[in-house]
Motif scaffolding. Structure first.
Motif, PDB file in Angstrom:
ATOM      1  N   MET A   1     -68.631  16.404  15.957  1.00 33.52           N
ATOM      2  CA  MET A   1     -67.444  16.552  16.805  1.00 33.52           C
ATOM      3  C   MET A   1     -67.643  17.753  17.710  1.00 33.52           C
ATOM      4  SD  MET A   1     -63.584  17.420  15.530  1.00 33.52           S
ATOM      5  CE  MET A   1     -62.346  17.921  16.706  1.00 33.52           C
TER       6      MET A   1
ATOM      7  N   HIS B   1     -58.306  13.259   9.999  1.00 36.24           N
ATOM      8  CA  HIS B   1     -58.808  13.691  11.306  1.00 36.24           C
ATOM      9  C   HIS B   1     -60.293  14.061  11.180  1.00 36.24           C
ATOM     10  CE1 HIS B   1     -59.424  16.538  14.657  1.00 36.24           C
ATOM     11  NE2 HIS B   1     -58.464  15.863  15.271  1.00 36.24           N
ATOM     12  N   PRO B   2     -61.098  13.890  12.235  1.00 37.80           N
ATOM     13  CA  PRO B   2     -62.534  14.210  12.144  1.00 37.80           C
ATOM     14  C   PRO B   2     -62.832  15.628  11.675  1.00 37.80           C
ATOM     15  CG  PRO B   2     -62.071  12.993  14.166  1.00 37.80           C
ATOM     16  CD  PRO B   2     -60.743  13.284  13.546  1.00 37.80           C
TER      17      PRO B   2
ATOM     18  N   ASP C   1     -59.404   8.840  14.221  1.00 34.47           N
ATOM     19  CA  ASP C   1     -59.044   9.679  15.360  1.00 34.47           C
ATOM     20  C   ASP C   1     -57.556   9.660  15.671  1.00 34.47           C
ATOM     21  OD1 ASP C   1     -61.608  10.659  15.985  1.00 34.47           O
ATOM     22  OD2 ASP C   1     -62.120   8.783  16.991  1.00 34.47           O
ATOM     23  N   SER C   2     -56.842   8.684  15.149  1.00 41.51           N
ATOM     24  CA  SER C   2     -55.406   8.607  15.423  1.00 41.51           C
ATOM     25  C   SER C   2     -54.595   9.534  14.535  1.00 41.51           C
ATOM     26  CB  SER C   2     -54.906   7.165  15.236  1.00 41.51           C
ATOM     27  OG  SER C   2     -54.907   6.795  13.861  1.00 41.51           O
TER      28      SER C   2
END
Length: 456
Positions: free
Chosen positions: A1, A312-313, A375-376
């Motif tokens: 990321m 989340h990443p 990612d949402s």
């Protein structure tokens, strides 16, 4: 990321070094409302408990042994221990212990743990000088404001590069707090910030080792030394923070200068501080919270086929250790956090001890946690489903974990956390007295009355 992009140097930035120096040196004492004052006391109280609680950790033993080789003068207390050190070494060691459990305060907008560098520096200096509780609180609010405003200007790009932002902004907050406590004028304060700007400390590669808590400790020592040097006429660039080859532009391509100056002296970043209920990396907290709630719904570890975790990443980037070997590594394992949340219904420091990390049932359940990136899902959220052996599925989605700004720890919960940390080191009676003194911090005539209580 990654979110890095190339940005050309800003050749005409605002004079933020001078702006901050003027703020630090001239803002009125107790120049904020009652809500800010309350969070200043809660921040110090939480920090003090964390520092005392880790006083006997192997990291503290090792650091103290090394510092004693320097034969330091006994100027300041080592919290939770009988030894005394010179004030700079005490700032370093108390900064290490206050962050060792990864249980200290968090400014969620930047993931800075601001009290570790700032409070560690100003308490050691306040003890050496016999400063009042009022002077310490003023230095704490102002020092944290400087560190977090610089963090606001650079986050997340600076953090994404690999800097541990607590250490790499903490030396500025510590320098500001110490300059305020020393009563430096605006010019001297600017020099203190300038000296500190050449000492950013901390890389994220060190997470899960003793060197992670070294970062805020070293930042505390660097900030204090910067202020002491400036008080004796030592000089630095007057544009050390903003210049094209100054701190901000060198360590970050994001330069949101307005974050430093907007509502300066009116909005205080300590207002956005939070206090952890779980002794680990903040991004694990939503997953732990969900697993604690699943346990409250009746889910037992032996019933679990698997735990499906969507995050989340950043969660897996920071805390993706699947097989931690000890407590320090487990603080960066979302797998361990979820396992102990379901097994014990909590994730305090006890649940991150080495023997728990390597316990058979914990290891088995850890292996059943399956984490995937979505990612949402926000950094502050988690989506957790427990799939049971009998075919049932129970689901919990956390938008904001307990301990967040949206669901903050109340004073009673903070008291319970403080006592759980301090009582094993100093006993319940002394822990109660320390808590009483912290609540009356603004009225203390001499901080040495408090530090005297914080040793065996």
């Amino acid at each position: 990321m990654t979110r890095n992009t190339h940005v050309a140097a800003d050749t005409d930035p605002p004079a933020i070094t001078a702006i901050l120096a003027r703020f630090v040196s001239t803002h009125p004492g107790r120049g904020w409302n009652d809500a800010v004052e309350r969070e200043a006391v809660r921040t110090f109280y939480n920090w003090l408990g964390c520092a005392i609680g880790a006083a006997r950790h192997p990291a503290a033993d090792a650091a103290l042994a090394a510092l004693q080789m320097l034969e330091p003068a006994p100027q300041a207390a080592v919290l939770g221990r009988s030894e005394r050190l010179d004030m700079a070494s005490a700032a370093l060691l108390n900064g290490i212990t206050s962050h060792t459990f990864d249980f200290d305060d968090t400014h969620l907008k930047t993931i800075i743990h601001p009290a570790a560098p700032v409070a560690s520096a100003i308490l050691a200096l306040a003890e050496q000088r016999g400063a009042s509780g009022r002077a310490l609180l003023d230095a704490l609010v102002i020092g944290i404001d400087v560190a977090c405003r610089i963090g606001n200007a650079m986050y997340p790009e600076h953090y994404d590069r690999g800097w541990h932002i607590t250490g790499s902004t903490g030396m500025l907050g510590a320098a500001a707090g110490c300059a305020r406590l020393l009563g430096l004028d605006t010019q001297q304060t600017g020099m203190a910030l300038g000296i500190a700007a050449s000492q950013p400390i901390g890389l994220r590669e060190q997470f899960g080792t003793m060197t992670k808590p070294f970062h805020p400790g070293a930042a505390a020592r660097a900030g204090m030394l910067s202020a002491l040097l400036a008080s004796k006429g030592f000089t630095a660039s007057a544009r050390a923070l903003e210049a094209p080859r100054g701190f901000v532009q060198v360590v970050s391509n994001k330069r949101a200068w307005h974050e430093v100056s907007d509502a300066l002296g009116e909005r205080f970043e300590i207002s956005f501080n939070t206090y952890k209920p779980f002794a680990c990396g903040i991004v694990i907290h939503p997953g732990i919270d969900a697993c604690v709630q699943l346990r409250a719904q009746g889910v037992q570890p032996q019933q679990v086929e698997r735990i499906e975790l969507r995050v989340h990443p950043l969660v897996l980037e920071l805390t993706g250790k699947k097989t931690p070997r000890d407590g320090l590594e487990a603080k960066f394992s979302v797998y361990h956090g979820c396992a102990v949340g379901l097994i014990f219904g909590r994730a305090g420091e006890a649940e991150f001890r080495d023997e728990i990390v390597n316990r058979a049932d914990v290891m088995a359940l850890r292996g059943k946690v399956h984490a995937t990136v979505d990612d949402s899902i926000d950094e502050a959220a988690a989506d957790v489903t427990a799939v049971l052996r009998d075919g049932r599925s129970l689901h919990v989605r956390i938008g904001h974990a307990i301990g967040s700004l949206q669901r903050p720890l109340d004073d009673a919960q903070l008291d319970d956390k403080f006592m759980s940390l301090v009582e094993p080191v100093l006993g319940r009676a002394k822990g109660t007295r320390i808590g009483q003194e912290c609540r009356a911090l603004a009225t203390l005539a001499d901080m040495r009355a408090l530090t005297a209580l914080c040793v065996p």
